[in-house]
Write an enzyme that holds these catalytic residues in place. Structure first.
Site, PDB file in Angstrom:
ATOM      1  CG  HIS A 125       1.768   4.660   1.886  1.00 52.85           C
ATOM      2  ND1 HIS A 125       1.765   5.230   0.642  1.00 52.85           N
ATOM      3  CD2 HIS A 125       2.960   4.017   2.002  1.00 52.85           C
ATOM      4  CE1 HIS A 125       2.900   4.941   0.015  1.00 52.85           C
ATOM      5  NE2 HIS A 125       3.643   4.205   0.810  1.00 52.85           N
ATOM      6  CG  HIS A 162       7.585   3.090   3.981  1.00 52.18           C
ATOM      7  ND1 HIS A 162       8.441   3.863   3.232  1.00 52.18           N
ATOM      8  CD2 HIS A 162       6.491   2.895   3.202  1.00 52.18           C
ATOM      9  CE1 HIS A 162       7.904   4.097   2.043  1.00 52.18           C
ATOM     10  NE2 HIS A 162       6.706   3.525   1.998  1.00 52.18           N
ATOM     11  CG  ASN A 184       5.447   7.646   1.447  1.00 57.35           C
ATOM     12  OD1 ASN A 184       5.652   7.826   0.270  1.00 57.35           O
ATOM     13  ND2 ASN A 184       5.720   6.510   2.043  1.00 57.35           N
ATOM     14  CB  CYS A 207      -0.702   2.865  -3.126  1.00 54.60           C
ATOM     15  SG  CYS A 207      -0.544   1.077  -3.154  1.00 54.60           S
ATOM     16  NE  ARG A 244      11.603   4.028  -2.868  1.00 55.51           N
ATOM     17  CZ  ARG A 244      10.552   3.319  -2.477  1.00 55.51           C
ATOM     18  NH1 ARG A 244       9.733   2.798  -3.364  1.00 55.51           N
ATOM     19  NH2 ARG A 244      10.295   3.158  -1.195  1.00 55.51           N
ATOM     20  CG  ASP A 245       6.946   4.967  -1.690  1.00 53.28           C
ATOM     21  OD1 ASP A 245       6.633   4.287  -2.688  1.00 53.28           O
ATOM     22  OD2 ASP A 245       6.343   4.898  -0.615  1.00 53.28           O
TER      23      ASP A 245
END
Lengths: 292, 292
Positions: free
Chosen positions: B198, B196, B238, B229, B11-12
């Site tokens: 980064h 979460h 991440n 990002c 997902r991310d």
């Protein structure tokens, strides 16, 4: 006790880069770091030029440095000859380095650990300058694997007459809890303790915080994350001074370093070497915008 | 309480990569992560395909997953429509995400923070599935700059009926002490708290440790450090799941994840995307050799 950041880029950084920079360029590098307010800079390595050509001409580097008040200029030595050269060159501090394992010691300094301990004892005894004692491969050795923390602690204890004890993760295998525990263990000797960390497996910054939690008062770092490790082809360099300073300052740990000047030094280096450095901050930009 | 690692790579990670992978490839990615023993995987995002083309076909991804016992499959939703799609697709958990600032909320979800809070309340109330509530830009916003921790804590308190509260450093500006303090502050609500993170400025792993110190029981990560990002062109993704698992396990924090399988997944992804990922471990190799 406050925190001292020592930029080892001109030594540990450059000695692991493929290019050999001329002494006057290395002196300019040192001068830029001093202008950025680094409290300590490891400016040169007094080792054999045939073994580490990137460090040849250490005397010329030191002679070309424009000394700045408030900056301590140190150098690396592995034996008495290196130490004598370093003193003659006029540096402020010696970083005498020995390995925790015989295999690494023989390859890096052509002597056993016991021979290195004996030499370190002589250097500390003579003591014209403050002596930092660095134990390399303190968290793991590329040839012998795991290193027993008791072995490292014992070396520190035997050489506890040094002015400062530094635990070096030469190949980037340290993890935060191991770092904190070893820093705490060595701190009971009553001397300032430091950590020298590589970010090879993305543990360097977490280990830096863990070292501080354990009571460390010195952190080695290299602007832009310059460097690598000759024993690990994909290894990245030391933790990046700019990245480290940014996060320390944002969390209230004063470093006395001018971050903008440091980031500018990373950009200068990246241009000089013609490639991207490993540090992230000089690419991602400081934050928030006011600090840019 | 044990630690849960959630791999958000499908997902991310993928939503911030330039390529759009076909749903069956994304399902294979999820299956590989499940085979590596990840306890939770964020498998898909139920957002508008025109806004995030990389996430189009979420239903197809979920349908193509081979469910593995012991793995929880979650998905992201930003509104009720997304939540309804997610439930219909048959996932196990919803990660409902809202931003701490209006500027980010409007750009990312086309609604104010208050509108998002109201929707989150409705979703939590309906509660067919466990609801993770993630507060994005919790440590800083690309449009508004500094974010007051009190604002984040207040959002968490108002939505404290969620099953889990996650603090997201969407743009990689968190630092360890700030993370630990905010995790501790939110933990008093009595719900499991996660982070979460980064690694944009090399703080991600230190922040992960700080989150654990503060009592976090969930860490999001993305295998190989996949992602980036959209608001920071040089941003890295991440924290890498493989790098995180390696250091946690070496320091005695059990994750239940098979590191070798995870590293293999990073290599598979790097081959698929035709480029080097940001994670270090899959390049530097695990250590010591026995663990390779």
């Amino acid at each position: 006790m406050g925190l001292t950041i020592c930029d080892v880029g001109p030594r540990d950084g450059l000695q692991n880069e493929p290019e050999t920079l001329a002494p006057h360029v290395r002196a300019e590098f040192v001068n830029r770091l001093a202008d950025a307010g680094l409290p300590r800079i490891e400016a040169a390595s007094f080792v054999r030029a045939d073994a580490v050509p990137q460090m040849a001409g250490a005397e010329e580097v030191v002679a070309a440095i424009e000394r700045r008040a408030g900056t301590e200029y140190s150098g690396l030595a592995l034996n008495e000859k290196g130490y004598d050269r370093l003193v003659a060159a006029g540096l402020d501090r010696v970083n005498f380095t020995l390995a925790a394992t015989d295999s690494f010691s023989r390859r890096n300094a052509n002597q056993s650990v016991e021979e290195a301990v004996a030499t370190a004892g002589v250097v500390i005894e003579r003591a014209e300058l403050p002596v930092t004692l660095t134990i390399s491969v303190a968290f793991g050795c590329p040839f012998e694997g795991e290193v027993d923390p008791a072995v490292v602690a014992d070396l520190c204890e035997r050489l506890g007459a040094a002015d400062e004890l530094v635990l070096a993760d030469t190949i980037g295998v340290a993890t935060p809890r191991r770092v904190r525990r070893l820093v705490e263990r060595v701190s009971i000797l009553g001397k300032p303790v430091g950590a020298h960390l590589h970010n090879t497996r993305n543990t360097g910054y977490a280990c830096a915080w863990a070292a501080l939690d354990g009571g460390a008062t010195l952190l080695d770092a290299s602007v832009g994350g310059l460097g690598g490790c000759p024993f690990s082809p994909h290894a990245t360099g030391n933790v990046a001074t700019d990245d480290l300073v940014w996060q320390l300052e944002r969390d209230g740990v004063g470093t006395g370093v001018d971050l903008d000047a440091l980031v500018e030094t990373s950009r200068w280096l990246a241009g000089l070497l013609g490639r991207r450095l490993e540090g992230y901050l000089y690419r991602a930009a400081s934050w928030p915008a006011a600090a840019r």
